[in-house]
Design a protein around this motif. Structure first.
Motif, PDB file in Angstrom:
ATOM      1  N   GLU A 188       1.033  -1.222   0.267  1.00 56.26           N
ATOM      2  CA  GLU A 188       0.051   0.254   0.075  1.00 56.26           C
ATOM      3  C   GLU A 188       0.590   1.243   0.064  1.00 56.26           C
ATOM      4  OE1 GLU A 188      -3.360  -0.701   2.811  1.00 56.26           O
ATOM      5  OE2 GLU A 188      -3.624   1.360   2.719  1.00 56.26           O
ATOM      6  N   LEU A 189       0.331   2.384  -0.819  1.00 53.65           N
ATOM      7  CA  LEU A 189       1.125   3.620  -0.442  1.00 53.65           C
ATOM      8  C   LEU A 189       0.836   4.114   0.564  1.00 53.65           C
ATOM      9  CD1 LEU A 189       0.853   4.655  -4.767  1.00 53.65           C
ATOM     10  CD2 LEU A 189       2.697   4.111  -3.205  1.00 53.65           C
ATOM     11  N   LYS A 190       1.905   4.737   1.769  1.00 50.53           N
ATOM     12  CA  LYS A 190       1.300   5.451   2.809  1.00 50.53           C
ATOM     13  C   LYS A 190       2.750   6.146   3.057  1.00 50.53           C
ATOM     14  CE  LYS A 190       1.651   0.572   5.302  1.00 50.53           C
ATOM     15  NZ  LYS A 190       3.003   0.656   4.726  1.00 50.53           N
ATOM     16  N   ASP A 191       3.577   6.949   1.851  1.00 52.11           N
ATOM     17  CA  ASP A 191       3.671   7.567   2.066  1.00 52.11           C
ATOM     18  C   ASP A 191       3.823   9.464   2.042  1.00 52.11           C
ATOM     19  OD1 ASP A 191       5.773   5.043   1.152  1.00 52.11           O
ATOM     20  OD2 ASP A 191       6.003   6.037   3.124  1.00 52.11           O
ATOM     21  N   LYS A 192       3.616   9.761   2.327  1.00 49.24           N
ATOM     22  CA  LYS A 192       2.976  11.683   2.046  1.00 49.24           C
ATOM     23  C   LYS A 192       3.404  11.950   0.416  1.00 49.24           C
ATOM     24  CE  LYS A 192       5.879  15.002   2.968  1.00 49.24           C
ATOM     25  NZ  LYS A 192       6.940  14.915   1.716  1.00 49.24           N
ATOM     26  N   SER A 193       4.106  10.998  -0.479  1.00 50.12           N
ATOM     27  CA  SER A 193       3.826  11.557  -1.494  1.00 50.12           C
ATOM     28  C   SER A 193       4.741  10.150  -2.582  1.00 50.12           C
ATOM     29  CB  SER A 193       5.823  12.606  -2.196  1.00 50.12           C
ATOM     30  OG  SER A 193       6.580  11.957  -1.357  1.00 50.12           O
ATOM     31  N   VAL A 194       3.862  10.078  -3.847  1.00 48.89           N
ATOM     32  CA  VAL A 194       4.705   8.831  -4.461  1.00 48.89           C
ATOM     33  C   VAL A 194       5.432   9.502  -5.630  1.00 48.89           C
ATOM     34  CG1 VAL A 194       2.171   7.894  -3.661  1.00 48.89           C
ATOM     35  CG2 VAL A 194       2.025   9.178  -5.862  1.00 48.89           C
TER      36      VAL A 194
END
Lengths: 389, 275
Positions: free
Chosen positions: A348-354
């Protein structure tokens, strides 16, 4: 001597208010700032793509290590010499990983003299064994910049023009004891196109600044051990080659690995002693295609006919320097409206930027972006868009 | 015995090229794609049953795309507490039945959606995806080698189980990373080969007698004719390999300096006066 404008020293600037970086949110917690700092440190290695600049792939590098009395100082644990030698082992491994067809030699300087620890060679094991044995050496006297540079230049000036000639000096002392005028030697180095870089362990020394500026190298002084490691690793990447270096076609051999059976009458002893079964005989090896001399390891230069022997994966390791991967564009998480999953690791993408690849527009998380740019050097989704023949 | 916090991740990449499997079904009707996938599921189940912390991933790779069969994006959580439809009533370990059902479902989806009729397979892409989570086609060579070196740096072993024809690239991959390469003589016994040769992890392999390593051909192929050569010329700028000397490199278009033999000046002989 002072024609070049010197850049302003740090103490000449104003105060840096470092405490203003930390900001608290409404509840008084520093969590957001700490996460931001961690995130920035993950992305610290700025990916500079040199683009169409020609890089020097075949490098001849001499590393000069200062073994004078100042290396016994204990500001790096356990002392400067042990710490330097350990970091050098990591450097040698990483160097041959990124530059498989290059060579490295090590010179130690102490007591106003310089002597070679290992000659220029393409085999990392020899250097690492020598470095491990050198930990017991005594640090005495003063280093000599002139002697170590002239010792390195004696070998480097005979190297062919298409290779890059480099010297890296690790200098901890603030003094040097030279038998002749070092500025003359700097002129000679410049005419021979040798690039000298210095890593200082104590403080900035004027003669090193002039040396590196004239020859086109870099000069840094370390802050602590991790900074030392970073500065060393900066020298692992191939430098842009100067326009004057010649380009030529180098004749190389690609030997096959053959394993002879125990009953084979033709089993010959090989030149290089094999590490696994002791010095002397080994059953299998690589035969030089020109003179059929036997060697146990590659890459090597044939002692009989002088042909450079490599294997195709060695050349393939350097390809990613020639075709570097573009940096991915950073998008804040709120603006990204597609899948919530990283295309590479399915997490899952859970960082503040992709991070989005500019050619195939697939998104990745922070860890995958780091891995792709540091180790993989190719976007996993762009590979799929390459159509087969 | 593996310690409690030692997780072993096994990633199985299956080549599901529809053209080859279709031809295979006609050649040998007793070994079809479904039998191959049964064998793969047996191996996956055994791996997960050996230690509780073991993890599995299965990727299907075909001509245009590679697709994660397991774990799937649509399935959240690994505790097996999913909907009742996926739990089997025969007392099997939950995780295994979930895995099997998911794999079967996904492969059905993949096969029905695949288009195109090339016979290559996007192996580099699948391997790249495999590394991010844990045929010799010339275009894929560079990406393939990048993937292999990244795997070697991370100490990831790549094993290859070949059903049909030998692949030089896979042989190199297994040799460089330290894995095993095996061409199976009898395809119907695939499950046995998978369990015997490929299931043990790297520490256990040193204690087993496994098939000997094959002779890997590390010769380079020249860029002009794609022949394998033993002695070649390498451009110092772009590292392209040629079999013959040419004044210009075709890849990077640099003109080369031709090495001329050095001229030796004729020595003047002093004539001795005749006495």
């Amino acid at each position: 001597m002072d024609e070049e404008p010197e850049r302003a020293k740090r103490w000449e600037g104003g105060y840096e208010r470092t405490w203003e970086v930390l900001k608290e949110d409404e509840s008084g917690s520093l969590k957001a700032t700490v996460e931001e700092i961690l995130f920035q440190s993950k992305r610290k290695r700025v990916i500079e793509s040199h683009g169409q600049v020609r890089l020097g792939m075949m490098r001849h590098l001499y590393v000069v290590i200062d073994c004078s009395r100042s290396m016994e100082d204990q500001d790096l644990k356990p002392n400067r010499l042990t710490s330097t030698l350990k970091l050098m082992e990591a450097f040698v491994e990483e160097y041959f990983d990124q530059n498989p067809i290059s060579q490295v030699g090590i010179i130690m300087t102490k007591n106003k003299r310089a002597e070679k620890l290992t000659d220029l060679a393409g085999n990392p094991k020899k250097h690492i064994t020598a470095l491990q044995k050198a930990v017991d050496s005594v640090c005495v006297g003063e280093p000599s910049l002139y002697n170590s540079l002239s010792l390195a230049v004696q070998t480097l000036k005979h190297m062919p023009g298409h290779t890059s000639r480099e010297i890296l000096i690790i200098l901890s002392s603030l003094t040097t004891c030279d038998p002749a005028n070092i500025y003359e030697l700097i002129k000679t180095l410049k005419s021979l196109k040798v690039r000298v870089s210095v890593i200082g362990l104590s403080a900035e020394v004027r003669v090193c600044t002039v040396l590196t500026r004239e020859t086109g190298g870099s000069y840094h002084v370390i802050l602590d051990e991790s900074h030392f490691k970073e500065l060393l690793m900066l020298h692992v990447k191939p430098p842009p080659s100067s326009s004057a270096s010649e380009c030529s076609l180098i004749r190389m051999g690609f030997p096959q690995h053959t394993i002879a059976s125990l009953s084979d009458q033709d089993a010959k002893p090989s030149f290089t002693p094999s590490v696994s079964c002791g010095p002397g005989l080994s059953l299998g090896g690589y035969f030089c295609p020109q003179c059929h001399a036997k060697y146990t390891e590659l890459p090597v230069e044939c002692k009989v006919c002088g042909l450079t022997l490599v294997s195709a994966p060695h050349l393939a390791r350097s390809f990613h320097h020639l075709f570097p991967l573009d940096a991915f564009t950073e998008i804040p998480e709120e603006e990204h409206h597609g899948d919530r999953f990283c295309q590479a690791c399915q997490g899952e993408l859970k960082d503040k930027s992709v991070f989005m690849c500019p050619s195939c527009h697939s998104v990745f998380c922070v860890e995958c972006d780091l891995f792709i740019h540091d180790s993989l050097h190719c976007c996993p989704c762009c590979i799929h868009n390459q159509s087969g023949p | 015995m593996a310690s409690d916090d030692d997780t072993n991740l096994l990633v199985i990449v299956v080549d599901v090229n529809p053209i080859w499997w279709g031809q295979q079904a006609q050649r040998e009707p007793q070994f079809t794609l479904s039998k191959c996938l049964d064998a793969v599921m047996v191996m996956g189940n055994s791996h997960m049953a050996m230690t509780r912390t073991n993890k599995l991933a299965v990727i299907a790779s075909h001509c245009q795309d590679s697709h994660f069969l397991y774990p799937s994006k649509n399935w959240k959580g690994g505790d097996g507490s999913g909907d009742d439809a996926s739990s089997s009533g025969d007392g099997k370990y939950e995780l295994l039945s979930v895995a099997n059902n998911l794999i079967a479902e996904e492969i059905r989806e993949v096969m029905s959606k695949s288009k195109g009729n090339s016979t290559d397979t996007m192996l580099a892409g699948s391997l790249a995806k495999a590394l991010c989570s844990a045929d010799d086609c010339a275009l894929q060579y560079m990406n393939f080698m990048n993937v292999i070196f990244a795997a070697q740096k991370q100490s990831v072993l790549i094993d290859a189980c070949v059903l049909d024809s030998d692949s030089g690239l896979l042989q190199q991959a297994c040799d460089i990373t330290g894995g095993l390469y095996l061409k199976i003589p009898q395809k119907v016994a695939l499950a046995q080969y998978l369990l015997w040769v490929f299931l043990p992890d790297s520490e256990q392999r040193s204690q087993l007698v496994l098939p000997p390593p094959v002779h890997v051909d590390y010769r380079a192929a020249c860029f002009c004719h794609r022949n394998l050569i033993e002695i070649g010329y390498v451009c110092s700028v772009c590292l392209s390999i040629f079999c013959n000397f040419s004044p210009i490199c075709t890849t990077c278009e640099t003109a080369f300096k031709i090495q001329l033999p050095t001229m030796v000046k004729a020595k003047k002989k002093k004539l001795k006066p005749m006495s």
